[in-house]
Enzyme design. Structure first.
Site, PDB file in Angstrom:
ATOM      1  N   LYS A  16       0.826  -1.211   0.000  1.00  0.00           N
ATOM      2  CA  LYS A  16       0.000   0.000   0.000  1.00  0.00           C
ATOM      3  C   LYS A  16       0.860   1.260   0.000  1.00  0.00           C
ATOM      4  CE  LYS A  16       1.060   0.884   4.486  1.00  0.00           C
ATOM      5  NZ  LYS A  16       1.832   2.048   4.945  1.00  0.00           N
ATOM      6  N   PRO A 102       9.082  -4.123  -0.473  1.00  0.00           N
ATOM      7  CA  PRO A 102      10.309  -3.969   0.321  1.00  0.00           C
ATOM      8  C   PRO A 102      10.069  -4.178   1.812  1.00  0.00           C
ATOM      9  CG  PRO A 102       9.667  -1.883  -0.732  1.00  0.00           C
ATOM     10  CD  PRO A 102       8.779  -2.935  -1.275  1.00  0.00           C
ATOM     11  N   ALA A 104      10.353  -3.490   5.658  1.00  0.00           N
ATOM     12  CA  ALA A 104      10.471  -2.253   6.455  1.00  0.00           C
ATOM     13  C   ALA A 104      10.541  -1.039   5.536  1.00  0.00           C
ATOM     14  CB  ALA A 104      11.688  -2.311   7.383  1.00  0.00           C
ATOM     15  N   GLY A 106       7.727   0.847   4.545  1.00  0.00           N
ATOM     16  CA  GLY A 106       6.595   1.772   4.654  1.00  0.00           C
ATOM     17  C   GLY A 106       5.446   1.424   3.727  1.00  0.00           C
ATOM     18  N   GLY A 108       3.750  -1.761   4.014  1.00  0.00           N
ATOM     19  CA  GLY A 108       2.889  -2.780   4.617  1.00  0.00           C
ATOM     20  C   GLY A 108       3.078  -4.183   4.085  1.00  0.00           C
ATOM     21  N   ASP A 144      -2.286  -2.170   9.654  1.00  0.00           N
ATOM     22  CA  ASP A 144      -2.360  -2.243   8.181  1.00  0.00           C
ATOM     23  C   ASP A 144      -2.920  -3.567   7.669  1.00  0.00           C
ATOM     24  OD1 ASP A 144      -1.254   0.268   8.072  1.00  0.00           O
ATOM     25  OD2 ASP A 144       0.788  -0.421   7.653  1.00  0.00           O
TER      26      ASP A 144
END
Length: 310
Positions: A16, A102, A104, A106, A108, A144
């Site tokens: 996201k 990816p 960590a 950002g 989710g 999330d």
């Protein structure tokens, strides 16, 4: 177990972008309430679940997965165990995760794994929970996770898990600039609190319970990238840039390449650039790649965790 039960189940769940994120003031329990607008994008996690006596997870993928735990602290294992406990299922599951979001970053990715695991185990075990019940379990796993289950475009309030769908027309074209490192969400929030303390003379005090700006929802509803570019906002961007000043150069590079706007996704370090159209997105991707950055073109919104029939 009935003989018609599948031997394995493959589920795909999306990463996201937070197109808007306002963070409330620090609460007594050490957390913050947020107001966010999520958009699920076409960068997916693939989870395969197979019958087993115990719980295990193997992780591979196109991104660096060396930092992903494979013990009980893995969010997908937590999801499987939570579902087993909630339904009284006594067996286990062997999970294989193929990561493209990816770690960590950002976006989710871990939450997408957990959402995909809930759907996969529910189908594999034949527990047949109602969507509302799966959603309630998802909310116990992290803010999330419910969004990764539903996908699309949504507004998240409270910890981000009080979801209501947001109307979004058409498709938005994004280019993601991926970093080769991750960022700790708690560290970025802590830096935000310090940032607010440092600048308390100059900035309005944050509200305990923030809201999503109406112009964000209007831009999504209109399917208008230029209108959305004007409304993109993330309270975590300043602290992320403070911790990783080099992200400012990435933002500049994308905007010079023709992005309508760039925004740090969630707590970073992934930066999402909003393109005016498909051709614009391709130009931005080529320019960032030429500058030796890892750039991916994605579209949103896309659906949430779904079973894939191989």
């Amino acid at each position: 177990m009935s003989s018609s039960r599948p031997r394995s189940v493959h589920v795909r769940a999306p990463g996201k972008i937070n197109v808007f994120m306002r963070v409330g003031s620090l609460l007594e329990d050490g957390y913050h309430d947020v107001a966010t607008a999520y958009q699920a994008v076409s960068l997916y996690e693939d989870v395969r679940a197979e019958h087993a006596d115990d719980f295990s997870v193997a992780v591979q993928g196109t991104v660096d997965t060396s930092g992903v735990p494979t013990d009980d602290s893995n969010l997908a294992i937590k999801a499987a165990k939570l579902l087993a406990k909630a339904t009284g299922y006594t067996g286990g599951v062997k999970l294989t995760i193929n990561k493209h979001v990816p770690v960590a970053g950002g976006m989710g990715g871990g939450s997408a794994d957990a959402a995909a695991t809930l759907v996969a185990c529910d189908a594999l075990w034949g527990t047949e929970l109602h969507r509302e019940k799966l959603h309630a379990l998802a909310a116990q796993l992290g803010a999330d996770v419910p969004f990764a289950l539903t996908g699309g475009t949504a507004v998240g309030l409270g910890r981000g898990d009080e979801l209501s769908p947001a109307l979004a027309q058409g498709q938005f074209q994004w280019v993601l600039a991926l970093a080769d490192y991750g960022m700790s969400t708690p560290e970025v929030y802590s830096e935000l609190d310090k940032h607010r303390e440092r600048h308390k003379q100059d900035i309005f005090p944050s509200e305990p319970q923030p809201n999503v700006d109406a112009n964000v929802l209007q831009a999504l509803r209109a399917g208008d990238p230029r209108m959305l570019a004007e409304a993109l906002h993330n309270d975590l961007q300043a602290p992320a840039l403070h911790l990783r000043p080099e992200l400012a150069e990435v933002l500049e590079a994308g905007e010079e390449a023709g992005a309508l706007a760039g925004i740090v996704s969630g707590s970073g370090p992934t930066i999402a650039f909003l393109a005016p159209d498909l051709d614009g997105a391709l130009e931005i991707q080529v320019a960032l790649s030429a500058a030796r950055m890892t750039a991916l073109k994605v579209t949103g919104p896309v659906h949430g965790a779904r079973i894939v029939h191989d």
